[in-house]
Design an enzyme around this catalytic site. Structure first.
Site, PDB file in Angstrom:
ATOM      1  N   HIS A 202       0.851  -1.194   0.000  1.00 40.31           N
ATOM      2  CA  HIS A 202       0.000   0.000   0.000  1.00 40.31           C
ATOM      3  C   HIS A 202       0.884   1.240   0.000  1.00 40.31           C
ATOM      4  O   HIS A 202       2.068   1.161   0.323  1.00 40.31           O
ATOM      5  CB  HIS A 202      -0.901   0.024   1.249  1.00 40.31           C
ATOM      6  CG  HIS A 202      -0.126   0.183   2.521  1.00 40.31           C
ATOM      7  ND1 HIS A 202       0.494  -0.871   3.163  1.00 40.31           N
ATOM      8  CD2 HIS A 202       0.174   1.282   3.269  1.00 40.31           C
ATOM      9  CE1 HIS A 202       1.120  -0.433   4.244  1.00 40.31           C
ATOM     10  NE2 HIS A 202       0.955   0.875   4.325  1.00 40.31           N
TER      11      HIS A 202
ATOM     12  N   HIS B  75       4.774   0.096  -0.056  1.00 37.92           N
ATOM     13  CA  HIS B  75       5.517  -0.680   0.942  1.00 37.92           C
ATOM     14  C   HIS B  75       4.653  -1.785   1.515  1.00 37.92           C
ATOM     15  O   HIS B  75       3.426  -1.754   1.383  1.00 37.92           O
ATOM     16  CB  HIS B  75       6.100   0.232   2.038  1.00 37.92           C
ATOM     17  CG  HIS B  75       5.098   1.122   2.706  1.00 37.92           C
ATOM     18  ND1 HIS B  75       4.626   2.288   2.148  1.00 37.92           N
ATOM     19  CD2 HIS B  75       4.471   1.029   3.909  1.00 37.92           C
ATOM     20  CE1 HIS B  75       3.773   2.871   2.953  1.00 37.92           C
ATOM     21  NE2 HIS B  75       3.644   2.119   4.043  1.00 37.92           N
TER      22      HIS B  75
ATOM     23  N   ARG C 157       7.104  -8.518  15.731  1.00 39.53           N
ATOM     24  CA  ARG C 157       7.433  -7.175  15.250  1.00 39.53           C
ATOM     25  C   ARG C 157       6.354  -6.190  15.700  1.00 39.53           C
ATOM     26  O   ARG C 157       5.155  -6.506  15.662  1.00 39.53           O
ATOM     27  CB  ARG C 157       7.498  -7.193  13.721  1.00 39.53           C
ATOM     28  CG  ARG C 157       7.775  -5.857  13.101  1.00 39.53           C
ATOM     29  CD  ARG C 157       7.730  -5.933  11.572  1.00 39.53           C
ATOM     30  NE  ARG C 157       7.569  -4.597  11.040  1.00 39.53           N
ATOM     31  CZ  ARG C 157       8.552  -3.716  10.910  1.00 39.53           C
ATOM     32  NH1 ARG C 157       9.786  -4.050  11.241  1.00 39.53           N
ATOM     33  NH2 ARG C 157       8.320  -2.518  10.445  1.00 39.53           N
TER      34      ARG C 157
HETATM   35  C1  LIG Z   1      -4.950   8.060   9.104  1.00 39.19           C
HETATM   36  C2  LIG Z   1      -4.971   6.839   8.665  1.00 39.19           C
HETATM   37  C3  LIG Z   1      -4.027   6.274   7.683  1.00 39.19           C
HETATM   38  C4  LIG Z   1      -4.444   4.841   7.592  1.00 39.19           C
HETATM   39  C5  LIG Z   1      -5.911   4.920   7.823  1.00 39.19           C
HETATM   40  C6  LIG Z   1      -5.958   5.813   9.045  1.00 39.19           C
HETATM   41  O1  LIG Z   1      -7.220   6.253   9.277  1.00 39.19           O
HETATM   42  C7  LIG Z   1      -5.454   5.083  10.278  1.00 39.19           C
HETATM   43  C8  LIG Z   1      -4.792   3.821   9.906  1.00 39.19           C
HETATM   44  C9  LIG Z   1      -3.831   4.005   8.741  1.00 39.19           C
HETATM   45  C10 LIG Z   1      -3.451   2.700   8.102  1.00 39.19           C
HETATM   46  C11 LIG Z   1      -2.300   1.964   8.812  1.00 39.19           C
HETATM   47  C12 LIG Z   1      -1.995   0.663   8.045  1.00 39.19           C
HETATM   48  C13 LIG Z   1      -1.899   0.874   6.546  1.00 39.19           C
HETATM   49  C14 LIG Z   1      -3.082   1.732   6.057  1.00 39.19           C
HETATM   50  C15 LIG Z   1      -3.120   1.798   4.518  1.00 39.19           C
HETATM   51  C16 LIG Z   1      -4.344   1.182   6.684  1.00 39.19           C
HETATM   52  O2  LIG Z   1      -5.041   0.292   6.263  1.00 39.19           O
HETATM   53  O3  LIG Z   1      -4.581   1.831   7.886  1.00 39.19           O
HETATM   54  C17 LIG Z   1      -3.024   3.092   6.714  1.00 39.19           C
HETATM   55  C18 LIG Z   1      -4.079   4.111   6.312  1.00 39.19           C
HETATM   56  C19 LIG Z   1      -3.694   5.004   5.154  1.00 39.19           C
HETATM   57  O4  LIG Z   1      -2.559   5.470   5.045  1.00 39.19           O
HETATM   58  O5  LIG Z   1      -4.568   5.249   4.337  1.00 39.19           O
HETATM   59  O1  AKG Z   2       4.962  -1.946  10.306  1.00 32.93           O
HETATM   60  C1  AKG Z   2       5.564  -1.272   9.497  1.00 32.93           C
HETATM   61  O2  AKG Z   2       6.787  -1.197   9.452  1.00 32.93           O
HETATM   62  C2  AKG Z   2       4.825  -0.473   8.454  1.00 32.93           C
HETATM   63  C3  AKG Z   2       3.477  -0.032   8.888  1.00 32.93           C
HETATM   64  C4  AKG Z   2       2.786   0.729   7.834  1.00 32.93           C
HETATM   65  O3  AKG Z   2       3.130   0.692   6.683  1.00 32.93           O
HETATM   66  C5  AKG Z   2       1.638   1.564   8.199  1.00 32.93           C
HETATM   67  O4  AKG Z   2       1.220   1.570   9.372  1.00 32.93           O
HETATM   68  O5  AKG Z   2       1.121   2.254   7.290  1.00 32.93           O
HETATM   69 FE   FE2 Z   3       2.129   2.251   5.512  1.00 31.55          FE
END
Ligand SMILES: C=C1C[C@]23C[C@@]1(O)CC[C@H]2[C@@]12CCC[C@@](C)(C(=O)O1)[C@H]2[C@@H]3C(=O)O
Ligand code: AKG
Ligand code: FE2
Length: 425
Positions: free
Chosen positions: A304, A361, A371
């Site tokens: 993503h 990534h 982790r």
């Molecule tokens: C602010 C944000 C970015 C995120 C969606 C969120 O609301 C909170 C979680 C974030 C995260 C973390 C993991 C990867 C990601 C793609 C997801 O599914 O939740 C990111 C979101 C993002 O960057 O769009």
């Molecule tokens: O766990 C990680 O190193 C990456 C996490 C991440 O990509 C995210 O929270 O958007």
């Molecule tokens: Fe990320």
């Protein structure tokens, strides 16, 4: 509240004084904004497209602070509200109880992809090949180095960043304390279908046919309400630690954004939101990747890009994060002590008119080590209108608000940037 009203008044005065957009009749302006907001707007000729883009620049580019100033503080949409319109099924929220699993379930077994040769999946901690730059924030050339890293990688590691060691240690400790709770306790703070905060799978889960070997916990603003559900008598430690982490990360994010905007040649007015807006888009995501019985067939976090302007990530000293680089494939990001990873997200990609990458990534899992990572996402307020900040050529993306972009991303994930693209670069 009074302060907010004062600020709103000052902004109104500023808007009245400086914004030439007020010279455009409201109806006409609204019509132009609607036309430009068409997701699949097609243009019959390049000239027509150029004309539209120039008028987009008049509305959004040259007068960017119209949109900033007109953002109503009391009514401003929050990040949580943006996700309310895009609810998820519980099936995509409740994580597996990893503590009781001894073999990899089929639901979590990912097919090998073409990019996953021996060098980047099985041996993801090998040391040969390219790696993302490590930049010292105290280096006199830090700004230029950051610019290069954003252009070439869309990510870098940062040392001497000024975040106190105890803040990083404490947040890691609290993340461990949370994810080591019995599953029934964590489920008390489960994210709701239309919710944005709390415990659960990653939001991107519905876009993939298999489940990830991952648990997450999302914080927006105060984490006290969610923490109380898990630790009714002992929640303050968690909330204070998270508040502290958010405040420190915010200061660093502001500093980096200022540096990057200076490099891009962004004007002082266009930077005004950085230090003044109370309704920034910010969130903390705690990630946990338990030990996995078959790490090579599992996926910690699927590929993503982050939606943010910048993401600052602290990882415990455990490999797993990889960045995709054309020509090199999946490149590991080895953790270095006291070093943070910075990703440039979709929003910076749009604001820089594609000059800066937003790196794809993912996270691989480990058979022996757990982790943890703690990501801080930073971006402008929901009502902020995204459009390239400095134009040396035609804008590649149509203008839209942060909220609208989050909505498009929630429905299209990796396709979101293409849906708002007007021209290929
Ligand atoms: C602010 C944000 C970015 C995120 C969606 C969120 O609301 C909170 C979680 C974030 C995260 C973390 C993991 C990867 C990601 C793609 C997801 O599914 O939740 C990111 C979101 C993002 O960057 O769009
Ligand atoms: O766990 C990680 O190193 C990456 C996490 C991440 O990509 C995210 O929270 O958007
Ligand atoms: Fe990320």
């Amino acid at each position: 509240m009074c302060q907010l009203r004062e600020k709103e008044k000052t902004n109104r005065q500023l808007r009245e004084k400086e914004n030439t957009n007020f010279l455009i009749p409201v109806v006409k302006r609204k019509k132009r904004e609607r036309e430009l907001a068409q997701p699949h707007a097609t243009f019959s000729t390049r000239k027509e497209l150029k004309m539209k883009q120039e008028s987009a620049f008049t509305i959004y580019g040259a007068n960017q602070h119209f949109h900033l100033a007109s953002c109503n503080f009391e009514m401003a949409t929050t990040l949580s509200e943006a996700y309310r319109d895009n609810p998820l099924h519980l099936h995509h929220i409740i994580p597996l109880d990893f503590s009781s699993i001894r073999t990899l379930p089929d639901s979590h077994a990912w097919p090998q992809s073409e990019d996953d040769d021996d060098n980047n999946k099985d041996n993801y901690d090998n040391d040969d090949g390219p790696c993302i730059p490590i930049i010292d924030l105290m280096d006199p050339n830090a700004i230029e180095l950051i610019g290069l890293a954003c252009e070439q990688w869309g990510a870098f590691q940062l040392k001497n960043h000024g975040i106190p060691l105890n803040v990083m240690e404490e947040v890691e400790e609290e993340a461990k304390r949370l994810f080591n709770l019995p599953v029934n306790r964590k489920l008390k703070a489960l994210r709701s279908g239309g919710g944005a905060t709390g415990y659960g799978r990653a939001r991107i889960s519905p876009f993939f046919p298999k489940h990830m070997w991952h648990e997450g916990f999302t914080i927006m603003g105060s984490s006290c309400d969610d923490a109380k559900k898990m630790w009714p008598n002992d929640y303050a430690r968690f909330c204070n630690t998270m508040d502290n982490y958010q405040n420190q990360m915010k200061m660093l994010a502001e500093k980096l954004t200022n540096m990057i905007f200076n490099l891009l040649g962004v004007s002082e007015e266009q930077k005004a939101w950085i230090n003044t807006f109370p309704q920034l888009c910010e969130a903390v995501q705690l990630n946990f990747y338990p030990c996995c019985p078959e790490p090579n067939r599992a996926m910690g976090l699927a590929p993503h890009t982050d939606t943010s302007l910048l993401t600052i990530l602290h990882q415990n000293q455990t490999n797993g994060l990889q960045i995709f680089k054309e020509g090199a494939g999946w490149v590991p990001v080895h953790p270095h002590p006291h070093t943070l990873v910075v990703h440039t997200g979709d929003i910076l990609h749009i604001l820089s008119n594609s000059r800066f990458r937003c790196a794809l990534h993912r996270v691989m899992v480990n058979g022996l080590r757990q982790r943890y990572s703690m990501a801080y996402f930073y971006g402008p307020p929901m009502d902020y209108v995204l459009s390239p900040l400095v134009l040396h050529s035609l804008p590649l993306f149509r203008s839209l608000s942060v909220k609208e972009y989050i909505g498009i991303k929630a429905k299209n994930l990796g396709g979101a940037l293409n849906l708002i693209r007007m021209l290929q670069n």
